[in-house]
Scaffold this active site. Sequence first.
Site, mmCIF file in Angstrom:
data_model
loop_
_atom_site.group_PDB
_atom_site.id
_atom_site.type_symbol
_atom_site.label_atom_id
_atom_site.label_comp_id
_atom_site.label_asym_id
_atom_site.label_seq_id
_atom_site.Cartn_x
_atom_site.Cartn_y
_atom_site.Cartn_z
ATOM 1 N N ASN A 10 -67.640 46.061 -0.629
ATOM 2 C CA ASN A 10 -67.155 46.996 -1.657
ATOM 3 C C ASN A 10 -65.778 46.521 -2.124
ATOM 4 O OD1 ASN A 10 -65.597 49.208 -2.706
ATOM 5 N ND2 ASN A 10 -67.190 50.599 -2.030
ATOM 6 N N HIS A 13 -61.114 48.454 -3.825
ATOM 7 C CA HIS A 13 -59.671 48.505 -3.574
ATOM 8 C C HIS A 13 -58.926 47.267 -4.039
ATOM 9 C CE1 HIS A 13 -60.126 52.442 -2.173
ATOM 10 N NE2 HIS A 13 -61.028 52.078 -1.286
ATOM 11 N N HIS A 46 -67.708 51.373 -6.958
ATOM 12 C CA HIS A 46 -67.840 52.808 -7.242
ATOM 13 C C HIS A 46 -67.069 53.110 -8.523
ATOM 14 C CE1 HIS A 46 -67.201 57.173 -5.510
ATOM 15 N NE2 HIS A 46 -67.740 57.173 -6.708
ATOM 16 N N ARG A 48 -65.708 55.713 -10.475
ATOM 17 C CA ARG A 48 -65.399 57.146 -10.348
ATOM 18 C C ARG A 48 -65.148 57.769 -11.705
ATOM 19 N NH1 ARG A 48 -63.653 60.067 -5.990
ATOM 20 N NH2 ARG A 48 -64.023 59.082 -3.990
ATOM 21 N N ARG A 52 -60.203 55.649 -11.126
ATOM 22 C CA ARG A 52 -58.983 55.330 -10.379
ATOM 23 C C ARG A 52 -58.975 53.894 -9.863
ATOM 24 N NH1 ARG A 52 -59.765 59.040 -5.021
ATOM 25 N NH2 ARG A 52 -60.165 60.620 -6.596
ATOM 26 N N GLU A 73 -72.210 52.381 -7.347
ATOM 27 C CA GLU A 73 -72.026 53.676 -6.674
ATOM 28 C C GLU A 73 -71.483 54.660 -7.697
ATOM 29 O OE1 GLU A 73 -69.328 54.877 -3.333
ATOM 30 O OE2 GLU A 73 -70.061 52.969 -2.623
ATOM 31 N N THR A 104 -64.724 59.168 -0.533
ATOM 32 C CA THR A 104 -65.934 59.996 -0.537
ATOM 33 C C THR A 104 -66.036 60.730 0.799
ATOM 34 O OG1 THR A 104 -66.896 58.220 -1.839
ATOM 35 C CG2 THR A 104 -68.386 59.951 -1.102
ATOM 36 N N GLU A 154 -78.211 55.827 2.457
ATOM 37 C CA GLU A 154 -77.051 55.247 3.131
ATOM 38 C C GLU A 154 -76.443 56.352 3.982
ATOM 39 O OE1 GLU A 154 -74.475 52.604 1.009
ATOM 40 O OE2 GLU A 154 -72.757 53.137 2.264
ATOM 41 N N HIS A 197 -69.032 53.366 5.293
ATOM 42 C CA HIS A 197 -67.798 54.144 5.242
ATOM 43 C C HIS A 197 -66.947 53.977 6.496
ATOM 44 C CE1 HIS A 197 -65.631 56.978 2.658
ATOM 45 N NE2 HIS A 197 -64.933 57.162 3.768
#
Length: 247
Positions: A10, A13, A46, A48, A52, A73, A104, A154, A197
């Site tokens: 992922n 970030h 993801h 959002r 962000r 995502e 999340t 998931e 996660h």
Amino acid sequence: MTDKLRLGVNIDHVATVRNARGGDNPDPLRAALLAQEAGADGITAHLREDRRHIRDADMAALKEKLSIPLNFEMAATAEMRDLALRTTPHAVCLVPEKREERTTEGGLDVARQAHELADYIAPLRDAGCRISLFVTPDRDQVEAAHRIGAPVIELHAGAYADAWAEGRWADRDVEQGRLVDMAAYGHSLGLEIHVGHGLTYDSVGPIAALPHVRELNIGHFLIGESIFLGLDGAIRKMRAAMDAARP
Ligand code: PXP
């Protein structure tokens, strides 16, 4: 012999760091291509509602340039479904989203929104996207995901990962047990099982060891570790930890 465990990286970030200063650096696409080189089996991003981290243009670039599967995502909103239908990623992972949360926090309440979600996923499935539902390791949620026809779940590893991080070993064992049980239950229903996660080099082993788990999605820890080891080094170290634990 257990099937190979896939690692989805992922890259959200990388975009978080970029957005902290505006501009284009560091580029999430460059990170995704490097992750691909380092042996990632897929890339997760993801998008959002508040944009962000990942933005619409990032998702389009990922879809265009990657040769490994893209896992989009997103929250189950009309806007996101339109975007996913335009992007046609390999997979769509539906997650709950709260604007004020840092990450999340929970799983999707599939059991309570079964009808709405069944209608929601139909066009995505028709467009060829593999649907994954992000759920807490809870029997009702796993069963509901199966009932509405999702091929993949998931399992949310957040409670397990938090217990690890805080050294609450009794809680860690309980949470690990829930993941073990729900991976086996989901598999018995014919679901493909992913977990994600908060996973780290330490906490990944017991999850990677579960024979029914086919994919792990890992982001924040890997991007943080890449400060010290480089992204390539961090991904290879995670891959090695996963492989060492796999039966
Ligand atoms: N899987 C899902 C469905 C997520 O929502 C997230 C966080 O965005 C992850 C995996 C990755 O979690 P982490 O960044 O904590 O490794």
